[in-house]
Scaffold this active site. Sequence first.
Site, PDB file in Angstrom:
ATOM      1  N   SER A 161       0.835  -1.212   0.000  1.00 28.33           N
ATOM      2  CA  SER A 161       0.000   0.000   0.000  1.00 28.33           C
ATOM      3  C   SER A 161       0.866   1.257   0.000  1.00 28.33           C
ATOM      4  CB  SER A 161      -0.959   0.014   1.188  1.00 28.33           C
ATOM      5  OG  SER A 161      -0.281   0.227   2.413  1.00 28.33           O
ATOM      6  N   HIS A 162       2.168   1.123   0.305  1.00 30.80           N
ATOM      7  CA  HIS A 162       3.071   2.280   0.242  1.00 30.80           C
ATOM      8  C   HIS A 162       4.329   1.940  -0.563  1.00 30.80           C
ATOM      9  CE1 HIS A 162       0.127   3.565   3.118  1.00 30.80           C
ATOM     10  NE2 HIS A 162       0.512   4.808   2.854  1.00 30.80           N
ATOM     11  N   HIS A 167       3.611  14.440   2.684  1.00 31.42           N
ATOM     12  CA  HIS A 167       3.815  13.171   3.387  1.00 31.42           C
ATOM     13  C   HIS A 167       2.961  12.084   2.762  1.00 31.42           C
ATOM     14  CE1 HIS A 167       4.473  10.372   6.579  1.00 31.42           C
ATOM     15  NE2 HIS A 167       5.143  11.259   7.303  1.00 31.42           N
ATOM     16  N   ASP A 178       2.794  -0.300  13.201  1.00 29.55           N
ATOM     17  CA  ASP A 178       2.506   0.911  12.424  1.00 29.55           C
ATOM     18  C   ASP A 178       1.201   0.686  11.698  1.00 29.55           C
ATOM     19  OD1 ASP A 178       2.500   3.157  10.833  1.00 29.55           O
ATOM     20  OD2 ASP A 178       3.931   2.341   9.378  1.00 29.55           O
ATOM     21  N   GLY A 193      -4.489   3.595   0.868  1.00 25.29           N
ATOM     22  CA  GLY A 193      -3.718   2.909  -0.172  1.00 25.29           C
ATOM     23  C   GLY A 193      -4.192   1.474  -0.358  1.00 25.29           C
ATOM     24  N   GLU A 194      -4.627   0.844   0.717  1.00 23.74           N
ATOM     25  CA  GLU A 194      -5.127  -0.540   0.653  1.00 23.74           C
ATOM     26  C   GLU A 194      -6.418  -0.573  -0.174  1.00 23.74           C
ATOM     27  OE1 GLU A 194      -3.120  -2.692   2.327  1.00 23.74           O
ATOM     28  OE2 GLU A 194      -4.291  -4.303   1.441  1.00 23.74           O
ATOM     29  N   HIS A 226     -15.388   3.993  18.415  1.00 28.82           N
ATOM     30  CA  HIS A 226     -15.071   5.250  19.113  1.00 28.82           C
ATOM     31  C   HIS A 226     -13.615   5.295  19.568  1.00 28.82           C
ATOM     32  CE1 HIS A 226     -16.169   2.357  22.255  1.00 28.82           C
ATOM     33  NE2 HIS A 226     -15.430   3.074  23.084  1.00 28.82           N
ATOM     34  N   ARG A 258       1.483 -13.741  16.988  1.00 30.66           N
ATOM     35  CA  ARG A 258       2.593 -13.164  16.234  1.00 30.66           C
ATOM     36  C   ARG A 258       2.803 -11.724  16.649  1.00 30.66           C
ATOM     37  NH1 ARG A 258       2.586  -9.575  11.857  1.00 30.66           N
ATOM     38  NH2 ARG A 258       0.871  -9.704  10.336  1.00 30.66           N
ATOM     39  N   ARG A 281       5.794 -10.456  10.099  1.00 29.73           N
ATOM     40  CA  ARG A 281       5.524 -10.744   8.679  1.00 29.73           C
ATOM     41  C   ARG A 281       6.476  -9.919   7.799  1.00 29.73           C
ATOM     42  NH1 ARG A 281       3.592  -8.149   4.619  1.00 29.73           N
ATOM     43  NH2 ARG A 281       3.426  -6.323   5.976  1.00 29.73           N
TER      44      ARG A 281
HETATM   45  P1  NDP Z   1      -2.149  -3.177   8.669  1.00 29.76           P
HETATM   46  O1  NDP Z   1      -3.491  -3.254   9.252  1.00 29.76           O
HETATM   47  O2  NDP Z   1      -1.850  -4.024   7.509  1.00 29.76           O
HETATM   48  O3  NDP Z   1      -0.971  -3.520   9.755  1.00 29.76           O
HETATM   49  C1  NDP Z   1      -0.735  -2.696  10.791  1.00 29.76           C
HETATM   50  C2  NDP Z   1       0.268  -3.242  11.782  1.00 29.76           C
HETATM   51  O4  NDP Z   1      -0.285  -4.377  12.447  1.00 29.76           O
HETATM   52  C3  NDP Z   1       1.604  -3.705  11.213  1.00 29.76           C
HETATM   53  O5  NDP Z   1       2.615  -3.360  12.123  1.00 29.76           O
HETATM   54  C4  NDP Z   1       1.413  -5.215  11.093  1.00 29.76           C
HETATM   55  O6  NDP Z   1       2.626  -5.961  11.121  1.00 29.76           O
HETATM   56  C5  NDP Z   1       0.584  -5.501  12.304  1.00 29.76           C
HETATM   57  N1  NDP Z   1      -0.247  -6.680  12.156  1.00 29.76           N
HETATM   58  C6  NDP Z   1      -1.094  -6.971  11.148  1.00 29.76           C
HETATM   59  N2  NDP Z   1      -1.700  -8.143  11.383  1.00 29.76           N
HETATM   60  C7  NDP Z   1      -1.219  -8.614  12.557  1.00 29.76           C
HETATM   61  C8  NDP Z   1      -1.453  -9.794  13.326  1.00 29.76           C
HETATM   62  N3  NDP Z   1      -2.322 -10.719  12.941  1.00 29.76           N
HETATM   63  N4  NDP Z   1      -0.779  -9.939  14.484  1.00 29.76           N
HETATM   64  C9  NDP Z   1       0.108  -8.998  14.898  1.00 29.76           C
HETATM   65  N5  NDP Z   1       0.376  -7.869  14.213  1.00 29.76           N
HETATM   66  C10 NDP Z   1      -0.284  -7.676  13.062  1.00 29.76           C
HETATM   67  O7  NDP Z   1      -1.796  -1.661   8.278  1.00 29.76           O
HETATM   68  P2  NDP Z   1      -2.685  -0.423   7.809  1.00 29.76           P
HETATM   69  O8  NDP Z   1      -3.432  -0.732   6.563  1.00 29.76           O
HETATM   70  O9  NDP Z   1      -3.462   0.103   8.943  1.00 29.76           O
HETATM   71  O10 NDP Z   1      -1.481   0.611   7.461  1.00 29.76           O
HETATM   72  C11 NDP Z   1      -0.534   0.290   6.452  1.00 29.76           C
HETATM   73  C12 NDP Z   1       0.494   1.372   6.328  1.00 29.76           C
HETATM   74  O11 NDP Z   1      -0.097   2.561   5.837  1.00 29.76           O
HETATM   75  C13 NDP Z   1       1.234   1.763   7.608  1.00 29.76           C
HETATM   76  O12 NDP Z   1       2.609   1.510   7.379  1.00 29.76           O
HETATM   77  C14 NDP Z   1       0.988   3.269   7.753  1.00 29.76           C
HETATM   78  O13 NDP Z   1       2.099   4.038   8.189  1.00 29.76           O
HETATM   79  C15 NDP Z   1       0.631   3.661   6.328  1.00 29.76           C
HETATM   80  N6  NDP Z   1      -0.188   4.867   6.314  1.00 29.76           N
HETATM   81  C16 NDP Z   1       0.395   6.067   6.018  1.00 29.76           C
HETATM   82  C17 NDP Z   1      -0.368   7.217   6.008  1.00 29.76           C
HETATM   83  C18 NDP Z   1       0.246   8.564   5.761  1.00 29.76           C
HETATM   84  O14 NDP Z   1      -0.476   9.544   5.790  1.00 29.76           O
HETATM   85  N7  NDP Z   1       1.511   8.690   5.535  1.00 29.76           N
HETATM   86  C19 NDP Z   1      -1.804   7.191   6.292  1.00 29.76           C
HETATM   87  C20 NDP Z   1      -2.287   5.873   6.649  1.00 29.76           C
HETATM   88  C21 NDP Z   1      -1.511   4.759   6.637  1.00 29.76           C
HETATM   89  P3  NDP Z   1       3.178  -6.602   9.730  1.00 29.76           P
HETATM   90  O15 NDP Z   1       3.635  -5.419   8.917  1.00 29.76           O
HETATM   91  O16 NDP Z   1       4.296  -7.514  10.119  1.00 29.76           O
HETATM   92  O17 NDP Z   1       2.037  -7.321   9.089  1.00 29.76           O
HETATM   93  O1  PYC Z   2      -2.821   5.040   2.717  1.00 28.79           O
HETATM   94  O2  PYC Z   2      -4.220   6.232   3.931  1.00 28.79           O
HETATM   95  C1  PYC Z   2      -3.199   6.118   3.220  1.00 28.79           C
HETATM   96  C2  PYC Z   2      -2.364   7.303   2.981  1.00 28.79           C
HETATM   97  C3  PYC Z   2      -2.731   8.602   3.019  1.00 28.79           C
HETATM   98  C4  PYC Z   2      -1.609   9.341   2.725  1.00 28.79           C
HETATM   99  C5  PYC Z   2      -0.572   8.489   2.518  1.00 28.79           C
HETATM  100  N1  PYC Z   2      -1.049   7.232   2.702  1.00 28.79           N
END
Ligand code: NDP
Ligand code: PYC
Length: 342
Positions: free
Chosen positions: A47-48, A120, A179, A188-189, A230, A305, A310
């Site tokens: 996603s990034h 960002h 994170d 992004g997802e 919430h 985990r 992962r």
């Molecule tokens: P996920 O829900 O995929 O994962 C979030 C975290 O939870 C990771 O550290 C992941 O570890 C961990 N995790 C996931 N599944 C498990 C599990 N079953 N047990 C234990 N830990 C688990 O991420 P999001 O979709 O919420 O976010 C993805 C990325 O998007 C992040 O890196 C975030 O910084 C980025 N982002 C950036 C933004 C920006 O504005 N710059 C805005 C929003 C998001 P692992 O990686 O090992 O799976």
């Molecule tokens: O994936 O939500 C997101 C995001 C927003 C800005 C950068 N990443």
Amino acid sequence: MGESVNLSVEALKGRVETIFRKAGLSQDHASTLAAVIVAGERDGCKSHGVYRIEGCLRTVKAGKVVPDVKPVLRDDGSAVVRVEAGGGYSCAGFELGAPVLAERAKKLGIAALVINDCTHFSALWPEVERLAALGVAAIAMCPSYATVAPSGGKEPLLGTNPFAFGWPRVDPAQPYVFDFATSVAARGEIELYRREGRQLPEGWAVDSEGRPTTDPEAALAGAMLPFGGHKGSAISTMIELLAGTMIGDFTSSEALDFLGTTTLAPRHGELIIAMSPQRFAAGRPGDPFARAEVLLEAIAGQGARLPSQRRFAARKRTLSEGITLTAAEAAQLDRLEALGLD
Ligand code: NDP
Ligand code: PYC
């Protein structure tokens, strides 16, 4: 359609850096952006990863990011270290501020890095991981642009506001790091689901009428939902307050007003707080790092985990076997290399 390609981490980084250089980014920005995007591919965080390149280039072309500005460090020796990014991408600003932040946290026990006026788009785990490697625990957070409805509401107001934490471990290559977006999933997802023509899981978003939807197009046009109802909504609001208003920078709503679109990378600030566990535990029994190991091993010992496991496994694999890009991703890379900023 062509075929998937396999590239070493270094080779991919070189190609992404070249694309950014051709688009007018300074060497500093090109190399820090390429590093964070390729780290995403290396660690299986798509996603990034490379799909973000086009958005970065669109933001340059729209004149919404300064591609060659030098970030400026403002350090008065206090616990608040500031980097003025001057409208440039955040990554070079973080690189400039991170060593000073870690040094200050070790000296004072706690310190903060404020990055102002940055564009960002990146994941936050590379930053807390870097600080863990420098020996400090850290939390990082930033707003985004208004795409998430607060719990109980249905209009986009909050951002997907990422929140990351890092803690140094005995094995320096595997710190405790999590994170995540404070929305159910990162935007992004949802974009990746849209590109693949897949329906979203239920509970991620509502459409523009506020009705639950699993259609990615309708979700992107409507509002995403905070994780944990919430609770996620409150954490996201805290991020707007601390990493928006408190540091004198845009909230997600202001960032969207500034940009006028969610198709470009958002401009706002970032807040990173670093702590020295030795300083906090000074005079108390036990070594904080050794005690942390007991806790983390007990979690893993139950078969649960740890976050980042992962990612670390994906990293180990790609460092030895290379990164496989899909045919579509490889074609996109070829096209961007040929076009530059067109
Ligand atoms: P996920 O829900 O995929 O994962 C979030 C975290 O939870 C990771 O550290 C992941 O570890 C961990 N995790 C996931 N599944 C498990 C599990 N079953 N047990 C234990 N830990 C688990 O991420 P999001 O979709 O919420 O976010 C993805 C990325 O998007 C992040 O890196 C975030 O910084 C980025 N982002 C950036 C933004 C920006 O504005 N710059 C805005 C929003 C998001 P692992 O990686 O090992 O799976
Ligand atoms: O994936 O939500 C997101 C995001 C927003 C800005 C950068 N990443």
